[in-house]
Each structure stands twice: as structure tokens, then as C-alpha cells.
Design an enzyme around this catalytic site. Structure first.
Site, mmCIF file in Angstrom:
data_model
loop_
_atom_site.group_PDB
_atom_site.id
_atom_site.type_symbol
_atom_site.label_atom_id
_atom_site.label_comp_id
_atom_site.label_asym_id
_atom_site.label_seq_id
_atom_site.Cartn_x
_atom_site.Cartn_y
_atom_site.Cartn_z
ATOM 1 N N GLU A 29 0.820 -1.223 0.000
ATOM 2 C CA GLU A 29 0.000 0.000 0.000
ATOM 3 C C GLU A 29 0.848 1.264 0.000
ATOM 4 O OE1 GLU A 29 -0.765 -2.605 1.977
ATOM 5 O OE2 GLU A 29 -2.806 -3.158 1.422
ATOM 6 N N HIS A 43 -9.565 -4.666 10.918
ATOM 7 C CA HIS A 43 -10.262 -4.490 9.633
ATOM 8 C C HIS A 43 -11.523 -3.640 9.764
ATOM 9 C CE1 HIS A 43 -7.483 -7.371 8.120
ATOM 10 N NE2 HIS A 43 -8.142 -7.629 7.022
#
Lengths: 349, 327
Positions: free
Chosen positions: B60, B129
Site C-alpha cells: 500500500e 479491519h
């Protein structure tokens, strides 16, 4: 042909002298508290960026870390604009908004000036991605220090650069110290160039105190990349004479070590090469040096006499095409209204 | 108008912007050959090819930074995070590089980039998450942040974000990908400006200020309140930054009561900022203290019953509304 090369090398020597004298002045002005923040000097490493600039085209992309004064000067940013930036003045290359660690010059294809170690290596990947996307033969030259090679962003970027076969020359300016930590204490590798092998990127080691060696190796690499886009990694071994920044006395290394490198000075070395070959007289060298000193001093005077941006201008540099919030007048518009004599509307916050 | 899903609306927005501008490209994990982890980029690889729809490794920080670099030299990247929870790995690129470049370069380099992906707690994904990242990103000057709650808003805001010359985060609502709503036909250009809230329901007794996943929650609660003779007005912020103060102030000046319901955690949250601005600007209009409903201030537990307890829900919102209405 030989004349052109000769002229180029003398010009490049003059550029190295300019960087050296500019930085000496910057150091003096920092001590006089005319320059704020952090200030990292490039003295000793001049042959690296000047060798690189001698090997690439003017429209190739150049991006570097925070020790960036030399990179901007080598790229053609005026010494006045560089010094004014250090002074935080509106005439600086970033209008005094970036400072020492954030020199940008779009016109001269200098893409910063990035002060988070390793964080600009992904940016270099993006610039090269854009060149490939547009099918241009531009090369991106990405400089970073030996400290960057242990940062995650560096590793992610190298993998992406290799995976997408991007036209980037990754130049590690190995000056042996990441701040005060020697490479031996920071890196598990025997030599930095081996990082490249892990990503299947071809690597070379170059003596960064030798302008000609830097230029010739990079010329060869850049020519090859233009024919067929691919990455390359070059570990350029160099040395900074000063501390990491102005506040660092560099007590982590010995005087003997510093003296050893000073004797191998890149400016003295190129001067000796040119003198030996009959391309430069002592008088010519002295004239170049005098001019560099004068230019640096003139830059200080220019910076001192330059204005600062008015405080309300800060709002204009948060977003392009403000206003940020609907209905909220831009500070620049308020200023305009004030000048026109209308009472300033009350801004909400 | 026709009814499509939130996911399909995003897909149309991506396709239309890729079609319109050759400088736009989509990059992220699984966006091409896998068609997106949530199938938002379904069919785009086939239509636009691997040069414009680019799969990445799990890096990322690397690919977000690649996007910033590409934007510096004139491309208009759309960077997909598989979820915004993973954008935290790229925080330095999103917060330190993208929005600072314009200031640091003295206005030479604006960064026309869109970061997008599902955001906010979903269902039993556990603490790592389940992040709602809007208050983190809205805190950084130079970034814009929008949070669409309906298919039409999703399409219109994403298209506007891609055309914006600054870095914009489009925080999609993970739980709403399959929700449906009316959207103009594909040949009608849907563009919704950043910084315009939308009154999703008119009412007179209380303003419920919400965004993203709390919009359907507020709509459901408003229907229940109606049965108890409380008329709730629903203000969907749509953009967190820029924030549409005018619509908020107009609504609260009418109802004189406000409850802010957010999917995020409470501390230094969006609701705190909205609350501050209301009391600062229209204090005299308030007939009751402003209430906030948000997550509990704890990392998200996996257990379903505990997760429900932590999240904002109808009971909490009902209670808050009744409190400000002294009902």
C-alpha cells in the site's frame, strides 16, 4: 568534439564550486540565525549530483531526499532562489514555504526535496510510471542516502519499479552515515548495492569522489534505459565533510577519517585531472572559484533584501482552486475586497 | 432514472472517468484480473486494458506513493485500497506526501489523486479491519474527504473526486455496496460537488446529522420517531471536508435540536467538529445540548453481540433524540 567535452567539464567543475561556496555561505548564515529549521549540507558530495546532471537530459526527472541544495543548484535553480528559500522569503524557489529540506523547481524538472527518509522512492516510481504510460523516453533519477535502504517504502518501491520495468536510476549516495549511525551498524549487507540484487535490478558501485567515473557510468546506464525502459541501481560511495545537519558536531567519526576523504576531494580531483591534461590553468581555476564565491555572497544579499509572503497567503496553498468550503471567501478575495475599500465579510470557522 | 446498486454506481463512475480522460488510471490490489475484492472494478480490465487498470502487489505504501508521483507529473491516478483499514500502512503517503506537496513546493505541484475503497466497520471483521478513517484524514489540511451513502451520491462524488485537482478520499460504505437506489441513466452526467450536504428527509423537531453507514440507520429511526410524533430531519453530510456548514445551520435553526450520529469512534471525531461549529455559530438557536452517537471508545471486538454493543445503533440513536427533545 573534444572542445565540447572540455568546456562541459570546466562548466561542471564551476558547478561543483558553486555548490561548495553556496553551502559554506548557507552554513555561515545558519549560524547567524538567518536560516531556520534544519539545514543539511552537501559539502564533499558534489561530484555525485554534478556527475549525474552531466549524464542526463534537461527534461529527465530528478528527485532526491532532504540534503537537496546541491541537486537544485545542479539542475539550474538560481542560487538567489535557493538562498531566498533558506531565508524563507517569497522569492525562494518555493516562496519560502518549503525550506531547506523541500526544494522544488518544476521548470527545471527538480521534483523535490523530500524529508521523510525513503518516502520519495515510491514517488520516483510514479514519475517513471507516467513516462512509460505516455511512451516517453525520459529517465527518472532518484537519489537517496544509505539510511533510506532500510525503510519499508524503499523496498516496496524497488519491487514495483522492477516488476513494472520502470525507467528509474536509483542512486544511493552512500556517505557512510545515516545521521550518526554508520552503515555497519544499520545494514546487514556487506555492500549496499546488494539490495538491488534482491529485486533483480542491475547494480554498480561507483567512486563518488570522481566526477568522471560518476558521469561515465550514469551515461552508459541512461543510454541503455532510453533504448528499453528498465531500472538500474548505483551505489555511489561518497563522504560528507560536515555533520548530518548544522547541529551535529559529528563526534561519531575520527578526524583521521575525515582528513582521508578531504585529501580525495572531488573538486581538487577534477581540477587536477583538467590541469594535468592542460585544460585548465591555475588562473582559470581561481577565476571560477572567485565567481562562485561572489555568486554565493550575492545570493545572501538577494535573500536578505527579499520580502516574505503576507501571512494570509497561507490559505492559498492548502488547496489548488479554493475556496475550501462553499460560501467561504478565499483569503485572497478578502484581501482584494479590502484593497477595494469594502468592509471584509466575516469568515466563519 | 433506474435502480442500481452502490457497487454498480461506483463501477459506472470509474468507467466513465477512464473513458473521458486518458490520464486517469486505476491501480490497486486485485483491481484488474480479480475484478476488485468487492467487484467494484468488474469488467474494467477487459474494457480499458492492463495499462489503465493495474494490479499491484500488497504494497500500500508503495503504490499509494507511486500514485502521488504520477500525479506530480500530470496523471490522475485512482488508487484503490482494498479497505481503508489497509490505508494505514500508506498513511505517510496519504497524509504526509499527497496533501503537503502543494504548500511545500510553493504552489508548483498540486496532486490530483483519488484514494478510494471501503471504509468503516463492516461485520465481525475484528479490530484491524474495522477502521473508520474519516476523522484521521479530515484532520490533514490539503486532503478532501467524502462519504457517500447512496448509489447516486457514490457515483456523483467519485466522478467529482477524479476531476478535482487536489487529493480526495472517497470513503465508500462497505456495508452499503449491495444497497440499491435511483440513479440517472449512464448517458446523463452525474456530478455532485464536494462540500454539499443533502437533506435526505425533511422534518421539524430535530436534526439528525449523519453520513455514510449511519444514513440508512437514521432513516429507519426517523420512521420509528414519526410514530411517536417526533419529526426528524436527516442531514447527510456527504462530504466531511469540505464541510457544508450552511445546510447544517439551516436545519438546526429550523429544528433547534441536533443529534450527530457517526460510524467513527468518538474522540476527536467528525461529530465533535460539527458540534463545535454549531454551538459557535448558532448557539442561540439551540433548545437543548447537542448529543453525539458514535462507537464506544474501544478497539472493535470480533464477537457479534459485543460488536453490536460497540457500534451506533437504533436504540442509542432513539434515546439520544428523545433526550434532546425532552420526550
Amino acid at each position: 568534439m573534444q572542445r565540447a567535452e572540455q568546456r562541459d567539464e570546466v562548466e561542471m567543475l564551476a558547478l561543483m564550486l558553486l555548490i561548495r561556496r553556496f553551502e559554506e555561505r548557507a552554513s555561515q548564515q545558519y549560524q547567524a540565525q538567518k536560516i531556520g529549521g534544519f539545514c543539511h549540507l552537501y559539502i564533499g558530495q558534489e561530484a555525485v549530483v554534478v556527475g549525474a546532471v552531466a549524464a542526463v537530459r534537461d527534461d529527465d526527472y530528478i528527485i532526491t531526499a532532504y540534503r537537496d541544495h546541491g541537486h537544485a543548484l545542479a539542475r539550474g535553480t538560481s542560487p538567489n532562489a535557493c538562498m531566498a528559500e533558506l531565508f524563507g522569503k517569497a522569492t525562494g524557489c518555493c516562496q519560502g514555504l518549503g525550506g531547506s529540506m523541500h526544494f522544488f523547481d518544476k521548470k527545471n524538472h527538480m521534483y523535490g526535496g523530500h524529508a521523510i527518509v525513503g518516502a520519495h522512492v515510491p514517488l520516483a516510481a510514479g514519475m517513471a510510471f507516467a513516462s512509460k504510460y505516455r511512451e516517453e523516453d525520459r529517465v527518472t533519477i532518484c537519489f537517496f542516502g544509505d539510511g533510506a535502504i532500510n525503510q519499508g517504502s524503499f523496498h516496496e518501491a524497488l519491487n514495483l519499479i522492477a516488476l513494472y520495468k520502470l525507467p528509474v536510476v536509483l542512486i544511493c549516495e552512500n556517505n557512510l552515515f545515516a545521521m550518526g549511525t554508520s552503515v555497519k551498524r544499520s545494514t546487514s549487507l556487506k555492500q549496499i548495492v546488494d539490495r538491488a540484487e534482491g529485486y533483480d535490478i542491475p547494480g554498480d558501485i561507483v567512486d563518488g569522489m570522481n566526477f568522471r567515473e560518476v558521469r561515465d557510468k550514469l551515461s552508459e546506464i541512461v543510454t541503455s534505459i532510453r533504448k528499453d525502459p528498465h531500472p538500474a541501481f548505483v551505489e555511489i560511495r561518497t563522504y560528507r565533510y560536515r555533520g548530518h545537519s548544522m547541529s551535529d558536531p559529528a563526534s561519531y567519526r575520527t578526524k583521521d577519517e575525515l582528513e582521508k576523504y578531504r585529501l580525495d576531494d572531488p573538486i581538487i580531483r577534477l581540477r587536477a585531472q583538467l590541469t594535468r591534461e592542460g585544460k585548465l590553468t591555475n588562473e582559470q581555476f581561481d577565476a571560477l572559484d572567485k565567481k562562485a564565491k561572489e555568486t554565493a555572497l550575492a545570493a545572501v544579499k538577494f535573500a536578505e533584501s527579499s520580502p516574505e509572503l503576507p501571512v494570509e497567503k497561507v490559505y492559498d496553498y492548502a488547496y489548488l482552486n479554493g475556496p475550501m468550503e462553499p460560501g467561504r471567501p478565499r483569503p485572497a478575495d478578502l484581501e482584494q475586497k479590502r484593497r477595494e475599500g469594502a468592509p471584509a465579510p466575516k469568515a466563519q470557522s | 432514472m433506474r435502480e442500481i446498486t452502490y457497487r454498480q454506481a461506483l463501477n459506472e463512475a470509474l468507467a466513465e472517468e477512464l473513458e473521458r480522460d486518458p490520464n486517469v488510471f486505476l491501480m490497486g490490489e486485485e483491481v484488474a484480473e480479480y475484478h476488485g475484492a468487492y467487484k467494484v472494478s468488474q469488467g474494467l480490465l477487459e474494457r480499458f486494458g492492463p495499462k489503465r487498470v493495474v494490479d499491484t502487489p500488497i504494497s500500500e505504501n508503495g503504490f499509494a506513493g507511486l500514485g502521488v508521483g504520477a500525479a506530480m507529473v500530470g496523471l490522475r491516478p485512482i488508487i484503490e485500497f482494498m479497505t481503508l483499514s489497509f490505508s494505514l500502512v500508506a498513511f505517510d503517503q496519504v497524509v504526509n506526501n499527497a496533501p503537503n506537496m502543494f504548500m511545500m513546493s510553493g504552489g508548483q505541484f498540486n496532486i490530483p489523486i483519488t484514494f478510494r475503497g471501503p471504509n468503516g466497520p463492516a461485520h465481525q471483521l475484528g479490530a484491524t479491519h474495522s477502521h473508520a478513517t474519516e476523522s484521521l484524514y479530515a484532520n490533514a489540511p490539503g486532503l478532501k474527504v467524502c462519504t457517500p451513502a447512496t448509489p447516486r451520491d457514490a457515483k456523483g462524488l467519485l466522478k467529482t473526486a477524479v476531476r478535482d485537482d487536489n487529493p480526495v478520499l472517497v470513503l465508500e460504505a462497505e456495508l452499503l455496496y449491495s444497497s440499491k437506489g435511483m440513479v440517472e441513466p449512464p448517458d446523463a452526467e452525474v456530478l455532485i460537488p464536494l462540500g454539499q450536504a443533502d437533506v435526505k428527509r425533511e422534518g421539524s423537531d430535530v436534526s439528525i446529522i449523519c453520513y455514510a453507514q449511519t444514513v440508512p440507520l437514521a432513516i429507519a429511526v426517523a420512521a420509528q420517531l414519526e410514530e411517536e410524533d417526533i419529526s426528524a430531519e436527516i442531514v447527510d453530510l456527504r462530504s466531511i471536508k469540505p464541510l457544508d456548514e450552511a445546510t447544517i445551520f439551516n436545519s438546526v435553526s429550523k429544528t433547534h435540536r441536533a443529534v450527530i450520529v457517526e460510524q467513527d469512534r468518538p474522540f476527536c471525531g467528525v461529530g465533535a467538529e460539527v458540534c463545535y461549529r454549531i454551538q459557535k455559530n448558532i448557539f442561540d438557536q439551540l433548545d437543548a445540548p447537542i448529543m453525539r452517537v458514535s462507537q464506544e471508545d474501544v478497539p472493535m471486538p470480533y464477537n457479534e453481540r459485543l460488536e453490536k454493543f460497540v457500534l451506533p445503533n437504533a436504540d442509542k440513536l432513539m434515546a439520544a433524540v428523545k433526550k434532546v427533545c425532552y420526550a
